[in-house]
Motif scaffolding. Structure first.
Motif, PDB file in Angstrom:
ATOM      1  N   VAL A 105       0.827  -1.214   0.000  1.00 50.19           N
ATOM      2  CA  VAL A 105       0.000   0.000   0.000  1.00 50.19           C
ATOM      3  C   VAL A 105       0.859   1.261   0.000  1.00 50.19           C
ATOM      4  O   VAL A 105       0.365   2.358  -0.260  1.00 50.19           O
ATOM      5  CB  VAL A 105      -0.975   0.017   1.199  1.00 50.19           C
ATOM      6  N   ALA A 106       2.136   1.117   0.298  1.00 49.25           N
ATOM      7  CA  ALA A 106       3.073   2.242   0.260  1.00 49.25           C
ATOM      8  C   ALA A 106       4.488   1.699   0.189  1.00 49.25           C
ATOM      9  O   ALA A 106       4.728   0.510   0.436  1.00 49.25           O
ATOM     10  CB  ALA A 106       2.902   3.139   1.493  1.00 49.25           C
ATOM     11  N   GLU A 149      -1.011  14.330  -3.950  1.00 50.14           N
ATOM     12  CA  GLU A 149      -1.064  13.728  -5.294  1.00 50.14           C
ATOM     13  C   GLU A 149      -0.663  14.757  -6.344  1.00 50.14           C
ATOM     14  O   GLU A 149      -1.255  15.834  -6.419  1.00 50.14           O
ATOM     15  CB  GLU A 149      -2.463  13.207  -5.582  1.00 50.14           C
ATOM     16  N   LYS A 167       1.520  10.280  -8.776  1.00 52.76           N
ATOM     17  CA  LYS A 167       1.771   9.519  -7.554  1.00 52.76           C
ATOM     18  C   LYS A 167       1.393  10.372  -6.353  1.00 52.76           C
ATOM     19  O   LYS A 167       1.231  11.595  -6.466  1.00 52.76           O
ATOM     20  CB  LYS A 167       3.249   9.115  -7.446  1.00 52.76           C
ATOM     21  N   THR A 168       1.261   9.727  -5.205  1.00 49.49           N
ATOM     22  CA  THR A 168       0.900  10.435  -3.974  1.00 49.49           C
ATOM     23  C   THR A 168       1.997  10.261  -2.936  1.00 49.49           C
ATOM     24  O   THR A 168       2.244   9.144  -2.469  1.00 49.49           O
ATOM     25  CB  THR A 168      -0.435   9.914  -3.409  1.00 49.49           C
ATOM     26  N   SER A 170       2.995  10.820   0.739  1.00 50.44           N
ATOM     27  CA  SER A 170       2.326  11.067   2.016  1.00 50.44           C
ATOM     28  C   SER A 170       3.247  11.695   3.053  1.00 50.44           C
ATOM     29  O   SER A 170       2.777  12.346   3.995  1.00 50.44           O
ATOM     30  CB  SER A 170       1.753   9.759   2.565  1.00 50.44           C
ATOM     31  N   GLU A 190       7.904   8.608   1.815  1.00 50.41           N
ATOM     32  CA  GLU A 190       6.894   7.551   1.762  1.00 50.41           C
ATOM     33  C   GLU A 190       5.820   7.954   0.755  1.00 50.41           C
ATOM     34  O   GLU A 190       5.333   9.087   0.779  1.00 50.41           O
ATOM     35  CB  GLU A 190       6.265   7.313   3.134  1.00 50.41           C
ATOM     36  N   ASN A 192       2.704   6.126  -2.286  1.00 43.14           N
ATOM     37  CA  ASN A 192       2.037   4.905  -2.758  1.00 43.14           C
ATOM     38  C   ASN A 192       2.898   4.178  -3.788  1.00 43.14           C
ATOM     39  O   ASN A 192       2.863   2.951  -3.882  1.00 43.14           O
ATOM     40  CB  ASN A 192       0.647   5.229  -3.320  1.00 43.14           C
TER      41      ASN A 192
END
Length: 264
Positions: A105-106, A149, A167-168, A170, A190, A192
């Motif tokens: 998930v990441a 994002e 991409k995102t 975080s 960090e 996704n």
């Protein structure tokens, strides 16, 4: 059964993760060691392919095997045949639906920079190097333009095979530790997912901002340009570490290994 392994390695001596005809990649060395231990060929898939010179503290791979072995023996057995700069840190049996790449998930990376008037010696190949002082406040202001994002085309290598540049991110953390006439900087990312060379291209921009070549807001201009030509040159691979993927808790996989503990 399907087995997942957490693997750490120093990438300095290898041509990246992915198997090559030369046989001098981390995947080649790992599969050779596993084949010797299992007495049959084993093919692995990894969570994140690393480039030549890039290190990993917890690369996660998986493979399928009909062999029934004590799970701990996969660690000891593989490490018996691996070179000293590659080591399996843990092994777990996982359900068939687990996929080291698809189930993540990441993903997390760290980049370590030595700020010093003298080039690295003991840390050669393990840290990036700058001899001009870096401005932490300016770099921390700049990274706010990357959180969330975005289209990261400006930080994408020409040979990148990702289907989308969106991409995102975080989290980006910047920490520092003073030494004797020097300083270590740690940049932790960090997201996704990451594009090919994305972190090294971001690092090139952050170093340029930290050294005063551009103001912090320039990073937003680079981001919005969506062109690789707008960004700074790609930074060295030496200080880049793949910290590992993030999975949902129900898989019960480790989030840290002993390999983490030495990194500044």
């Amino acid at each position: 059964m399907r087995i997942a392994l957490g693997v750490s390695y120093s990438g300095s001596a290898y041509e990246g993760w992915q198997s090559q005809l030369s046989g001098n990649t981390v995947q080649d060395k790992l599969e050779l060691a596993l084949a010797k231990f299992a007495a049959q060929p084993i093919r692995t898939l990894c969570c994140g392919r690393t480039d030549a010179g890039v290190h990993a503290l917890m690369q996660v791979v998986h493979f399928d095997t009909p062999l029934q072995r004590d799970i701990a023996s996969w660690v000891r057995g593989a490490n018996t045949f691996l070179p000293r700069d590659i080591a399996v840190q843990w092994a777990r049996e996982v359900p068939d639906e687990f996929h080291c790449r698809g189930s993540a998930v990441a993903r997390r990376y760290a980049y370590v920079v030595l700020e010093s008037p003298v080039r690295p010696s003991v840390e050669a190949g393990r840290v990036g190097w700058v001899y001009r002082p870096l401005d932490g406040a300016a770099m921390r202001q700049a990274i706010t333009h990357l959180i969330g994002e975005h289209d990261f085309s400006s930080f994408r290598a020409a040979q990148c095979q990702a289907k989308s540049p969106v991409k995102t991110i975080s989290r980006i953390d910047i920490s520092e530790r003073a030494g004797t006439g020097s300083k270590y900087w740690r940049f932790e990312f960090e997201a996704n997912a990451f594009l090919h060379h994305m972190i090294r291209n971001i690092m090139g921009c952050l170093v340029a901002i930290g050294q005063g070549s551009y103001p912090p807001g320039w990073l937003a201009e680079v981001r919005d340009a969506r062109s690789r030509d707008a960004a700074a040159p790609t930074f060295s691979p030496d200080g880049l570490y793949f910290l590992g993927p993030v999975y949902e808790d129900h898989y019960g996989l480790p989030v840290r290994t002993a390999a983490y503990d030495w990194l500044p």
